[in-house]
Design a protein around this motif. Structure first.
Motif, PDB file in Angstrom:
ATOM      1  N   LEU A 114       0.896  -1.253  -0.093  1.00  0.00           N
ATOM      2  CA  LEU A 114       0.072  -0.013  -0.052  1.00  0.00           C
ATOM      3  C   LEU A 114       0.892   1.286   0.070  1.00  0.00           C
ATOM      4  CD1 LEU A 114      -2.526  -1.012   2.722  1.00  0.00           C
ATOM      5  CD2 LEU A 114      -2.913  -0.994   0.341  1.00  0.00           C
ATOM      6  N   TYR A 115       0.309   2.251  -0.556  1.00  0.00           N
ATOM      7  CA  TYR A 115       1.036   3.456  -0.664  1.00  0.00           C
ATOM      8  C   TYR A 115       0.090   4.608   0.156  1.00  0.00           C
ATOM      9  CZ  TYR A 115       3.851   1.167  -4.158  1.00  0.00           C
ATOM     10  OH  TYR A 115       4.679   0.146  -4.917  1.00  0.00           O
ATOM     11  N   LEU A 116       0.928   5.762   0.622  1.00  0.00           N
ATOM     12  CA  LEU A 116       0.304   6.677   1.316  1.00  0.00           C
ATOM     13  C   LEU A 116       0.774   8.158   0.996  1.00  0.00           C
ATOM     14  CD1 LEU A 116      -0.954   6.249   4.801  1.00  0.00           C
ATOM     15  CD2 LEU A 116       0.166   8.251   4.402  1.00  0.00           C
ATOM     16  N   LEU A 117       0.168   9.180   0.725  1.00  0.00           N
ATOM     17  CA  LEU A 117       0.686  10.507   0.411  1.00  0.00           C
ATOM     18  C   LEU A 117       0.301  11.395   1.735  1.00  0.00           C
ATOM     19  CD1 LEU A 117       2.273  11.970  -1.944  1.00  0.00           C
ATOM     20  CD2 LEU A 117      -0.039  12.880  -2.473  1.00  0.00           C
ATOM     21  N   THR A 118       1.407  11.954   2.057  1.00  0.00           N
ATOM     22  CA  THR A 118       1.287  12.807   3.439  1.00  0.00           C
ATOM     23  C   THR A 118       2.060  14.063   3.378  1.00  0.00           C
ATOM     24  OG1 THR A 118       0.944  12.682   5.792  1.00  0.00           O
ATOM     25  CG2 THR A 118       2.594  11.315   4.836  1.00  0.00           C
ATOM     26  N   ASP A 119       2.058  14.968   4.237  1.00  0.00           N
ATOM     27  CA  ASP A 119       2.679  16.010   4.576  1.00  0.00           C
ATOM     28  C   ASP A 119       3.652  15.718   5.764  1.00  0.00           C
ATOM     29  OD1 ASP A 119       2.345  17.497   2.334  1.00  0.00           O
ATOM     30  OD2 ASP A 119       0.584  18.433   3.121  1.00  0.00           O
ATOM     31  N   HIS A 120       2.898  14.616   6.611  1.00  0.00           N
ATOM     32  CA  HIS A 120       3.350  14.251   8.057  1.00  0.00           C
ATOM     33  C   HIS A 120       4.838  13.842   7.934  1.00  0.00           C
ATOM     34  CE1 HIS A 120       0.132  15.155  10.448  1.00  0.00           C
ATOM     35  NE2 HIS A 120      -0.668  14.739   9.550  1.00  0.00           N
ATOM     36  N   SER A 121       5.682  13.743   8.484  1.00  0.00           N
ATOM     37  CA  SER A 121       7.004  13.131   8.735  1.00  0.00           C
ATOM     38  C   SER A 121       7.044  12.413   9.953  1.00  0.00           C
ATOM     39  CB  SER A 121       8.271  13.952   8.464  1.00  0.00           C
ATOM     40  OG  SER A 121       8.387  15.049   9.382  1.00  0.00           O
ATOM     41  N   SER A 122       7.653  11.183  10.095  1.00  0.00           N
ATOM     42  CA  SER A 122       7.572  10.261  11.478  1.00  0.00           C
ATOM     43  C   SER A 122       6.677   9.912  11.987  1.00  0.00           C
ATOM     44  CB  SER A 122       8.395  11.222  12.487  1.00  0.00           C
ATOM     45  OG  SER A 122       7.722  12.040  13.286  1.00  0.00           O
ATOM     46  N   PHE A 123       5.281  10.242  11.422  1.00  0.00           N
ATOM     47  CA  PHE A 123       4.250   9.942  12.250  1.00  0.00           C
ATOM     48  C   PHE A 123       3.877   8.207  11.820  1.00  0.00           C
ATOM     49  CE2 PHE A 123      -0.399   8.724  11.978  1.00  0.00           C
ATOM     50  CZ  PHE A 123      -0.707   8.941  13.345  1.00  0.00           C
ATOM     51  N   TYR A 124       3.938   8.058  10.281  1.00  0.00           N
ATOM     52  CA  TYR A 124       3.544   6.871   9.773  1.00  0.00           C
ATOM     53  C   TYR A 124       4.762   5.648  10.158  1.00  0.00           C
ATOM     54  CZ  TYR A 124      -0.467   9.084   7.898  1.00  0.00           C
ATOM     55  OH  TYR A 124      -1.567   9.677   7.780  1.00  0.00           O
ATOM     56  N   GLU A 125       5.962   6.135  10.145  1.00  0.00           N
ATOM     57  CA  GLU A 125       6.904   5.182  10.434  1.00  0.00           C
ATOM     58  C   GLU A 125       7.012   4.207  11.732  1.00  0.00           C
ATOM     59  OE1 GLU A 125       9.242   8.583   8.481  1.00  0.00           O
ATOM     60  OE2 GLU A 125       7.485   8.517   9.676  1.00  0.00           O
ATOM     61  N   ARG A 126       6.248   4.961  12.773  1.00  0.00           N
ATOM     62  CA  ARG A 126       5.846   3.984  14.000  1.00  0.00           C
ATOM     63  C   ARG A 126       5.098   3.121  13.751  1.00  0.00           C
ATOM     64  NH1 ARG A 126       2.967   9.109  17.282  1.00  0.00           N
ATOM     65  NH2 ARG A 126       4.114  10.442  16.021  1.00  0.00           N
ATOM     66  N   TYR A 127       4.273   2.798  12.600  1.00  0.00           N
ATOM     67  CA  TYR A 127       3.170   2.094  12.201  1.00  0.00           C
ATOM     68  C   TYR A 127       3.870   1.071  11.237  1.00  0.00           C
ATOM     69  CZ  TYR A 127       0.449   5.016  15.120  1.00  0.00           C
ATOM     70  OH  TYR A 127       0.067   5.606  16.183  1.00  0.00           O
ATOM     71  N   GLY A 128       5.175   1.133  10.981  1.00  0.00           N
ATOM     72  CA  GLY A 128       5.472   0.285   9.840  1.00  0.00           C
ATOM     73  C   GLY A 128       5.726   0.792   8.267  1.00  0.00           C
TER      74      GLY A 128
END
Length: 151
Positions: A114-128
């Protein structure tokens, strides 16, 4: 955890409420959500899908899976989109639970990337999720971060 995560396909009667909720959060036309949710409920293909976190019959979070989240990398599909948690519920693990659920559910449907486009950094890394590349969103002045999740 006082909430439950549900697939729209398991509770189709909440489609209108869900479409309205996403429309209010993101400002995307209500009809676009309705059309995507109708397509989801037709179950002709694993994409699109819609997921909600519900507490006491109130939607407190949600996300979808669509082919393309309004960006120029049409080859990077499908995309997790419209990830949102009500402000009063942020920091309680709702988004993480939704992300975990959607990745497992899509893997069961035969989609392991799956792919995900975001302006957040570091948030999604904690969920793999891992940073993959930059992608240009429609109408956006700057490129955004594209993440990938492989199950």
């Amino acid at each position: 955890m006082n909430y439950k995560i549900i697939r729209l396909t398991d509770q189709p009667e909440i489609k209108d409420e869900a479409a309205e909720w996403f429309h209010e959060k993101w400002g995307i036309p209500l009809e676009a959500y309705r059309e995507s949710m109708e397509e989801c409920l037709a179950e002709k293909s694993p994409v699109p899908q819609w997921y909600l976190a519900v507490e006491n019959s109130a939607i407190i979070g949600g996300l979808g899976v669509i082919e393309n989240d309004f960006h120029d990398r049409k080859d990077l599909a499908p995309n997790v989109c419209a990830v949102y948690t009500e402000e009063r519920k942020r920091g309680c693990g709702v988004a993480g639970a939704l992300l975990h659920y959607v990745c497992a559910d899509m893997k069961e449907k035969g989609i392991s990337t799956l792919y995900l486009l975001t302006d957040h950094s570091s948030f999604y890394e904690r969920y793999g999720w891992e940073f993959f590349c930059m992608a240009q969103g429609e109408g956006e002045p700057e490129p955004s971060r594209m993440y990938i999740h492989r199950s």
